[in-house]
Design a protein around this motif. Structure first.
Motif, PDB file in Angstrom:
ATOM      1  N   UNK A  97      29.870   7.527 -18.478  1.00  0.00           N
ATOM      2  CA  UNK A  97      28.843   6.483 -18.486  1.00  0.00           C
ATOM      3  C   UNK A  97      28.746   5.877 -17.091  1.00  0.00           C
ATOM      4  N   UNK A  98      27.677   6.199 -16.413  1.00  0.00           N
ATOM      5  CA  UNK A  98      27.468   5.698 -15.047  1.00  0.00           C
ATOM      6  C   UNK A  98      26.762   4.345 -15.029  1.00  0.00           C
ATOM      7  N   UNK A  99      26.644   3.719 -16.184  1.00  0.00           N
ATOM      8  CA  UNK A  99      25.981   2.412 -16.326  1.00  0.00           C
ATOM      9  C   UNK A  99      24.548   2.454 -15.803  1.00  0.00           C
ATOM     10  N   UNK A 100      23.870   3.554 -16.061  1.00  0.00           N
ATOM     11  CA  UNK A 100      22.464   3.667 -15.684  1.00  0.00           C
ATOM     12  C   UNK A 100      22.207   3.999 -14.231  1.00  0.00           C
ATOM     13  N   UNK A 101      23.240   4.283 -13.473  1.00  0.00           N
ATOM     14  CA  UNK A 101      23.095   4.605 -12.058  1.00  0.00           C
ATOM     15  C   UNK A 101      23.432   6.071 -11.835  1.00  0.00           C
ATOM     16  N   UNK A 102      23.251   6.529 -10.603  1.00  0.00           N
ATOM     17  CA  UNK A 102      23.713   7.874 -10.244  1.00  0.00           C
ATOM     18  C   UNK A 102      25.237   7.857 -10.289  1.00  0.00           C
ATOM     19  N   UNK A 103      25.854   8.965 -10.688  1.00  0.00           N
ATOM     20  CA  UNK A 103      27.279   8.938 -11.003  1.00  0.00           C
ATOM     21  C   UNK A 103      28.190   8.574  -9.842  1.00  0.00           C
ATOM     22  N   UNK A 104      27.805   8.815  -8.587  1.00  0.00           N
ATOM     23  CA  UNK A 104      28.661   8.467  -7.457  1.00  0.00           C
ATOM     24  C   UNK A 104      28.370   7.084  -6.870  1.00  0.00           C
ATOM     25  N   UNK A 105      27.294   6.435  -7.328  1.00  0.00           N
ATOM     26  CA  UNK A 105      26.971   5.098  -6.819  1.00  0.00           C
ATOM     27  C   UNK A 105      27.960   4.070  -7.356  1.00  0.00           C
ATOM     28  N   UNK A 106      28.304   3.087  -6.535  1.00  0.00           N
ATOM     29  CA  UNK A 106      29.196   2.039  -7.035  1.00  0.00           C
ATOM     30  C   UNK A 106      28.537   1.304  -8.212  1.00  0.00           C
ATOM     31  N   UNK A 107      29.275   1.092  -9.286  1.00  0.00           N
ATOM     32  CA  UNK A 107      28.693   0.406 -10.438  1.00  0.00           C
ATOM     33  C   UNK A 107      28.569  -1.095 -10.182  1.00  0.00           C
ATOM     34  N   UNK A 108      27.649  -1.754 -10.877  1.00  0.00           N
ATOM     35  CA  UNK A 108      27.499  -3.200 -10.689  1.00  0.00           C
ATOM     36  C   UNK A 108      28.697  -3.988 -11.224  1.00  0.00           C
ATOM     37  N   UNK A 109      29.387  -3.464 -12.217  1.00  0.00           N
ATOM     38  CA  UNK A 109      30.535  -4.139 -12.814  1.00  0.00           C
ATOM     39  C   UNK A 109      31.658  -3.109 -12.947  1.00  0.00           C
ATOM     40  N   UNK A 110      32.622  -3.155 -12.024  1.00  0.00           N
ATOM     41  CA  UNK A 110      33.662  -2.125 -12.001  1.00  0.00           C
ATOM     42  C   UNK A 110      34.573  -2.179 -13.226  1.00  0.00           C
ATOM     43  N   UNK A 111      34.816  -3.354 -13.764  1.00  0.00           N
ATOM     44  CA  UNK A 111      35.674  -3.463 -14.950  1.00  0.00           C
ATOM     45  C   UNK A 111      34.979  -2.846 -16.162  1.00  0.00           C
ATOM     46  N   UNK A 112      33.710  -3.135 -16.338  1.00  0.00           N
ATOM     47  CA  UNK A 112      32.962  -2.526 -17.445  1.00  0.00           C
ATOM     48  C   UNK A 112      32.925  -1.000 -17.279  1.00  0.00           C
ATOM     49  N   UNK A 113      32.700  -0.550 -16.065  1.00  0.00           N
ATOM     50  CA  UNK A 113      32.676   0.879 -15.772  1.00  0.00           C
ATOM     51  C   UNK A 113      34.010   1.528 -16.157  1.00  0.00           C
ATOM     52  N   UNK A 114      35.122   0.914 -15.734  1.00  0.00           N
ATOM     53  CA  UNK A 114      36.450   1.442 -16.046  1.00  0.00           C
ATOM     54  C   UNK A 114      36.663   1.478 -17.561  1.00  0.00           C
ATOM     55  N   UNK A 115      36.307   0.395 -18.234  1.00  0.00           N
ATOM     56  CA  UNK A 115      36.506   0.331 -19.680  1.00  0.00           C
ATOM     57  C   UNK A 115      35.677   1.377 -20.417  1.00  0.00           C
ATOM     58  N   UNK A 116      34.436   1.585 -20.003  1.00  0.00           N
ATOM     59  CA  UNK A 116      33.567   2.549 -20.691  1.00  0.00           C
ATOM     60  C   UNK A 116      33.981   3.996 -20.428  1.00  0.00           C
ATOM     61  N   UNK A 117      34.743   4.241 -19.391  1.00  0.00           N
ATOM     62  CA  UNK A 117      35.122   5.602 -19.033  1.00  0.00           C
ATOM     63  C   UNK A 117      36.616   5.850 -19.220  1.00  0.00           C
ATOM     64  N   UNK A 118      37.461   5.202 -18.447  1.00  0.00           N
ATOM     65  CA  UNK A 118      38.902   5.466 -18.532  1.00  0.00           C
ATOM     66  C   UNK A 118      39.511   4.912 -19.819  1.00  0.00           C
ATOM     67  N   UNK A 119      39.273   3.649 -20.107  1.00  0.00           N
ATOM     68  CA  UNK A 119      39.862   3.044 -21.308  1.00  0.00           C
ATOM     69  C   UNK A 119      39.309   3.698 -22.568  1.00  0.00           C
ATOM     70  N   UNK A 120      38.020   3.970 -22.597  1.00  0.00           N
ATOM     71  CA  UNK A 120      37.422   4.628 -23.762  1.00  0.00           C
ATOM     72  C   UNK A 120      37.944   6.060 -23.918  1.00  0.00           C
TER      73      UNK A 120
END
Length: 191
Positions: A97-120
């Protein structure tokens, strides 16, 4: 796709009553993604049944058939994960889940990004082990090796040196997959 020959598994899923003895029920995450759609087609072409998780029903996905069922939900939805894994012989985890961005772009919320990918992904591994899934395949990325050391070959023993959060997330999940492979009954692999 797997390191050892296919085993004969009993038919454990009422969702696929005509399932043959050499056929597997494969749970797929990321089934509408860049690689997932091809993985689903390959599995179906080789006589397997597929149950695929989808965040956006009917968006870019193949039509449901006797051998392909879609489960609406996402990796953070425990009920959807339970429906995805029930009776599954194997999991192919290709979701990201790239949070609607291109996969290599920095996400707007790094904690949400981590939770949706690594934690999930950790929750998916734990759910698969608990559900009695036999095999777990994780699709990683070359982004875990964005820096390659010149004094050694790029192989499984090479240190992971990502330079993006995407690469760091993929590398962390690789380590989790390996840990589950040595500490649970899951047979795991990272590609």
């Amino acid at each position: 796709m797997f390191a050892e020959p296919f085993k004969t598994f009993p038919d454990t899923s009422e969702s696929f009553p005509g399932r043959g003895t050499l056929s597997m029920l494969i749970a797929v995450t990321g089934g509408t993604g860049f690689l997932g759609r091809y993985l689903i087609r390959h599995a179906l072409d080789h006589g397997h049944q597929v149950r695929a998780l989808t965040r956006q029903p009917a968006s870019g996905q193949a039509a449901a058939t006797e051998n392909l069922h879609w489960v609406p939900g996402n990796l953070s939805d425990p009920e959807a994960i339970e429906r995805l894994l029930t009776g599954a012989d194997a999991v192919i985890h290709s979701a990201h889940d790239a949070l609607g961005r291109r996969f290599l772009e920095p996400p707007p919320d790094v904690v949400e990004y981590w939770n949706r990918n690594a934690t999930a992904s950790l929750a998916l591994l734990e759910s698969a082990a608990t559900a009695g899934v036999q095999r777990f395949i994780y699709l990683s990325s070359g982004a875990v090796h964005e820096t390659v050391l010149s004094d050694r070959p790029l192989d499984e023993s090479h240190p992971r040196l990502p330079s993006t959060l995407y690469g760091a997330t993929k590398g962390a999940v690789e380590l989790l997959v390996r840990q589950y492979g040595v500490s649970t009954s899951l047979q795991t692999a990272t590609i």
